[in-house]
Design a protein around this motif. Structure first.
Motif, PDB file in Angstrom:
ATOM      1  N   GLU A 184       0.845  -1.198   0.000  1.00 35.21           N
ATOM      2  CA  GLU A 184       0.000   0.000   0.000  1.00 35.21           C
ATOM      3  C   GLU A 184       0.883   1.252   0.000  1.00 35.21           C
ATOM      4  N   TYR A 185       1.941   1.224   0.816  1.00 35.37           N
ATOM      5  CA  TYR A 185       2.861   2.363   0.855  1.00 35.37           C
ATOM      6  C   TYR A 185       3.450   2.611  -0.541  1.00 35.37           C
ATOM      7  N   ASN A 186       3.828   1.531  -1.228  1.00 33.05           N
ATOM      8  CA  ASN A 186       4.437   1.703  -2.557  1.00 33.05           C
ATOM      9  C   ASN A 186       3.445   2.281  -3.567  1.00 33.05           C
ATOM     10  N   ASP A 187       2.182   1.886  -3.443  1.00 29.02           N
ATOM     11  CA  ASP A 187       1.152   2.491  -4.318  1.00 29.02           C
ATOM     12  C   ASP A 187       1.072   3.992  -4.052  1.00 29.02           C
ATOM     13  N   ALA A 188       1.110   4.346  -2.757  1.00 30.83           N
ATOM     14  CA  ALA A 188       1.022   5.765  -2.382  1.00 30.83           C
ATOM     15  C   ALA A 188       2.232   6.515  -2.931  1.00 30.83           C
ATOM     16  N   LYS A 189       3.388   5.911  -2.784  1.00 30.04           N
ATOM     17  CA  LYS A 189       4.616   6.564  -3.270  1.00 30.04           C
ATOM     18  C   LYS A 189       4.571   6.745  -4.800  1.00 30.04           C
ATOM     19  N   ASP A 190       4.108   5.719  -5.501  1.00 26.82           N
ATOM     20  CA  ASP A 190       4.020   5.825  -6.966  1.00 26.82           C
ATOM     21  C   ASP A 190       3.086   6.967  -7.363  1.00 26.82           C
ATOM     22  N   TRP A 191       2.000   7.114  -6.588  1.00 28.84           N
ATOM     23  CA  TRP A 191       1.070   8.202  -6.914  1.00 28.84           C
ATOM     24  C   TRP A 191       1.748   9.563  -6.723  1.00 28.84           C
ATOM     25  N   VAL A 192       2.517   9.687  -5.658  1.00 24.69           N
ATOM     26  CA  VAL A 192       3.219  10.964  -5.432  1.00 24.69           C
ATOM     27  C   VAL A 192       4.143  11.231  -6.622  1.00 24.69           C
ATOM     28  N   GLN A 193       4.831  10.181  -7.047  1.00 20.72           N
ATOM     29  CA  GLN A 193       5.771  10.296  -8.164  1.00 20.72           C
ATOM     30  C   GLN A 193       5.083  10.712  -9.462  1.00 20.72           C
TER      31      GLN A 193
END
Ligand code: DMJ
Length: 584
Positions: A184-193
């Motif tokens: 879930e954290y990685n999905d959030a990070k990808d969205w920020v990116q």
């Protein structure tokens, strides 16, 4: 001694033949080269100190003399400090993140703070499941929007963030990370990116953007060391600066993130700025200066601090409304709840975040607390301690849910008060937290109302229909978490668990969590909003309550008012040789 060991050479070196002299010189120059080289290859003393000394073992350093909070002192520090960025090519992991020079303990503790007691661990796992459920539904139905509407299964954008999107994502980054929800954290990070667009042109609340977006990105950076968050937060920080272009430097409440024009809230009397808004920038802005090596952010908040320090205060109290034009109070309404709350919180946290060097913040905090005790703290006929509101000398015997953060605030400040007051402050913190717990237990749902009163025959209950709602707010649970850390009294964990059960029973719906309109009735009427602070604060504080204390230890971190952890800026960082700082 060397001479004596050379065969055929006297101690004085007299009577040497030419060839002997040559061999001796050759040996000497070899020795010098070796010593000189060692200077480059051996770790320097600062590095050794960092590796081997724990915080408490670090030698005490005096930095200035009590005027450290002056902007000029800060500038000097910043210049010498060189930021907290990892050196080029240095990779970072969760325990070896971007500011190891300034943080001496890993943030996530041993085994990520997993408690050894199986019952507590089960409770912690339950909170993690709640976070996953809230997140999954946000992702399914409202991805990229600011908040989830769990009943209608769509997204809410609202008008607080000036066209910025993804408030729930930014607010969740650190919670997901500390809970170990890595997918879930990685999905959030990808969205920020890929999708966090800061070039919006809307009208934003300076306060809300600061506590959620700036705070959320800063924490994500400090926890993970990912440069992405740093560059985003630097870009956003710059966009907030025009709000300070007022005759006094006190920012207005609303800013257009595109044009930089700013104005006051229409509902704020006579174009005034709100204490809890302009007084809740300090922690994030000091960190913006730390990261950017640009003192401007610290200058802006130090200017606010100076004005508030100097201005005359009625009975030592800080009213909620101030004119950004004249720098005078606009009306005398004082509250530890809405409109005032986090100003007081940021005073004590500024002191703690500065590694206890920010003397003015300390003086202002304890001065304000004394005035609050003298004028606002009351005892009900039933023996409950509460904080009333003050309107030009007249008391309103009402306490807002928002004011319940003050149990935790007074608790974390207790130890640095005057020695004869320390126990008293801890007792006061426990009494306030107890009162707020009573506001929960006295309702049918075991969740607390937005405001409760101590007049008209009521005690810790809402008497007005319009005060009966609960919107997933964190403040009561926040105080449980701090009081647990400070006292280890098991009742705080029990009270936290009561809240978990109530949230599950009354706020969990098929597609997320929702606020409720009336805490006094068992037939739930949901408000169809999963607030982003539920993910950022309520669930994070619950998770920390059921974790060991070494998960984000209070000795090393302060939480901003949206529960985003920011590292304490160590005095030991300040003694670094500026040349060497860049080696890290
Ligand atoms: C949060 O956004 C912050 O805690 C703020 O300081 C006050 N209100 C909400 C939660 O209730």
């Amino acid at each position: 001694m060397v001479f004596r060991k050379l065969p055929g050479v006297s101690a004085s070196g007299m009577g040497l033949r030419l060839s002997q002299k040559f061999v001796f010189l050759l040996f000497l120059s070899g020795l010098v080269t070796l010593c000189f080289g060692a200077l480059f290859f051996l770790p320097d003393s600062v590095r050794l100190k960092r590796i081997f000394l724990s915080k408490t073992e670090t030698q005490p350093v005096t930095v200035g003399s009590g005027s450290e909070n002056d902007a000029r002192e800060h500038l000097k520090r910043l210049k010498n400090q060189g930021g907290m960025t990892p050196a080029k090519g240095e990779t970072t992991t969760s325990s070896d993140h971007g500011f190891k020079g300034c943080l001496l303990k890993p943030p996530l503790g041993r085994d990520n703070g997993k408690p050894s007691d199986p019952k507590t661990n089960e409770r912690r796992e339950k909170v993690k499941e709640m976070m996953k459920f809230a997140w999954d539904n946000y992702k399914r139905y409202a991805w990229g929007k600011n908040e989830l509407r769990p009943l209608t299964r769509n997204g809410h954008i609202g008008n607080m963030f000036g066209g910025l999107r993804g408030a729930s994502i930014i607010d969740s980054l650190d919670t997901l990370y500390i809970m170990g929800l890595m997918e879930e954290y990685n999905d959030a990070k990808d969205w920020v990116q890929t999708s966090l667009d800061l070039n919006s042109n809307g009208e934003a609340s300076l306060f809300e953007v600061n506590i959620r977006y700036v705070g959320g990105l800063l924490s994500a950076y400090y926890l993970t060391g990912e440069e992405l968050y740093k560059s985003k937060v630097m870009e956003l920080g710059e966009k907030l600066l025009p709000a300070f272009n007022t005759p006094t430097g006190i920012p207005r409440g609303v800013i257009n993130l595109g044009s930089g024009t700013s104005w006051s809230w229409g509902w704020a009397s006579a174009g005034s700025s709100i204490l809890a808004e302009f007084g809740t920038l300090h922690l994030e802005f000091v960190h913006l200066s730390e990261l950017s090596r640009n003192p401007i952010y610290t200058e802006k908040v130090m200017n606010i601090r100076k004005l508030l320090n100097k201005i005359e205060k009625p009975h030592g109290l800080y009213p909620n409304f101030l004119s950004p034009v004249s720098g005078n109070w606009v009306q005398h309404h004082v509250s530890i709840g809405g409109l005032g709350d986090s100003f007081y919180e940021y005073l004590i946290k500024s002191y703690l975040m500065s590694d206890k060097t920010d003397g003015d913040a300390k003086t202002m905090y304890y001065g304000a607390l004394e005035a609050i005790e003298a004028n606002l703290v009351q005892k009900s006929p039933g023996g409950l301690t509460y904080m009333a509101e003050w309107r030009g000398g007249i008391l309103d015997h009402k306490m807002g849910h928002l004011a319940c953060f003050s149990g935790g605030m007074i608790g974390i400040g207790a130890d640095d008060g005057a020695p004869e007051k320390r126990q008293h402050y801890l007792d006061l913190a426990a009494e306030i937290t107890h009162t707020c717990h009573e506001s929960y237990t006295r309702s049918a749902t075991k969740l607390g109302p937005e405001a409760f009163r101590f007049d008209g025959g009521g005690e810790a209950t809402a008497t007005r229909l319009s005060d009966r709602y609960y919107i997933l707010r964190p403040e009561v649970i926040e105080s449980y978490m701090y009081m647990w850390r400070l006292t280890h009294d098991p009742k705080y964990r029990e009270w936290g668990w009561e809240a978990v059960e109530a949230l599950e029973q009354h706020c969990r719906v098929e597609s997320g969590f929702s606020g409720i309109r009336d805490v006094y009735t068992m037939t739930a009427s949901h408000d169809n909003m999963q607030q982003s602070f539920f993910l950022s604060e309520t669930l994070k504080y619950l998770y920390l309550l059921f974790s060991d204390d070494d998960l984000l230890p209070l000795e090393d971190w302060v939480f901003n008012t949206e529960a985003h952890p920011l590292p304490i800026i160590r005095k030991s960082c300040l003694q670094d040789d500026p040349e060497k700082r860049d080696e890290f």
